[in-house]
Design a protein around this motif. Sequence first.
Motif: not given
Length: 544
Positions: A466-473
């Motif tokens: 799926y490639g990269p994931m970024t979790v942020s606020v």
Amino acid sequence: MSRLDHACPRPVRSAAALGLVAVLAVGCTGADADTAVAGRAAVATSPLPTVPPAQPPPQLTRAEVESAVSQLDDVVRDAMRRTGVPGVAVGVVHNDKVLYLKGFGLRKAGTKDRVGADTVFQLASVSKPVASTVVAAVVGEKTVGWDDPVVDHNPGFKLKDPWVTRHVTLADLFSHRSGLPDHAGDVLEDLGYDRSYVLDHLRYEPSAPFRAHYAYTNFGLTEASVATARAAGTSWEKLSDEKLYRPLGMGSTSSSFADYEKAGNKAALHVKTGDTWRAEHVRDPDAQSPAGGASSTVRDMTKWLRLQLGNGKFEGRQVVDAEALEQTHLPRMVSEPPHAPAGRSGFYGLGWNVSYDDQGRLKLGHSGGFALGAATNVALLPSEKLGIVVLTNGEPIGVPEAIASTFLDTASTGGPTVDWLTFLGPIFKQSLHGEQSPVDYSKPPASPAPAKANSAYTGTYSNDYYGPMTVSVQGNELTMQLGPKKQRFSLSHYDGDTFSYRTTGEMAVGLSGVTFTVGPGGRADKVRVEHLDTSGLGTFTRND
């Protein structure tokens, strides 16, 4: 196309091409439904025929067919009245003549734009039998063969099992028996990945038993089509136009979304909320064009029906080699095992659902559906030289299948044997409902465990598929970002380290779960996205 396009009723995944099982409507029966049934595998337990059984002589008279045709206006209007679907177009062919060609309703709800015989609809998974016709034309010219290994024409193609990679053929991919999981690659398309990326990443999908497991795969069929175009030295979009659309004079038909988009007389997609149909979505299916991306009119589609029923001939010309086309009509894989000792199996051919009725007549059918707002169906009785195509601009609820089934039923028996709309509607509803998460994320536990600080979850994660994931606020909200277009999803706390988010796109299933695995250091080192994990590939690993 989507989860509802292929054979008799059973649960499914909605998809780029909805793929209801196959001969759902005519005899579970003869017209297939692409969104409701595309999803469960079936194991072949006996050899399949390698030559078609002798077809009986025609049993229907011209008067019987014309009587059924004379009732079609009422059948269509009744289906529209009962469901509210905005627009419908229908074409009927018998003995190489177009007996019926008509549009009903509106191209877009809330306007005065009427549907006609030349209104362009997205075909969804009815694109599949159209695609197999194109490949049959190339097979007839000896450029490729149905039993050619795909790697002969695309050396870069790869599946997880090296042996299967070397041996999987065009026919294997067209009949959904490659071992790829159900709807493999469709969620990648939803996330915004293009055709090249999706096809390249099929190599990560787990393999089921080769040629012994049926699973409806839009991108498997797409790979076979693209490999054929590569062998012919062109693109799929140009190949389909050169081999089929232009020779038949299908001037309003295309395998490119851009052509549908620029058409002035086109039907918009509609979904139903409560009792109201709305044109809310645009569906660009170019990534899986051979499997779900064609667009056409009922006028054009009746030309294709004449070719199919005429053994590859059209207007006296042999456009497609008869033997190569006949191969598409043979059962290649059990798609639906019998549900009772005396029951009949459903089969899948090359882009077609294949079945036989009580009189031993071959039945060919396919449904198409976009959960974002389209439903289509085609059904043929080749021995009777009879076919019907139904195109609609509403999400799959059984309307085109019911119209086609009622027509063929009426031609064969003098009237419908059941109320097809009443019969099929719950099947579609149940199939779509079956796709929801087993957890109701809209109702958190009465006393949920608290979440950790957002800093425990934020960061970047990687996944080969799926490639990269970024979790942020963002503001005060935890968000997840995925795909090449950096789609952002809000995460709502559910329980402990589990959150929920609302899925989007053709494969959307409502709310789904996101669960973080927090390590000894107090930060998550892994995160599993439930909706992306249907084949075990949905876990992302922290890499920051």
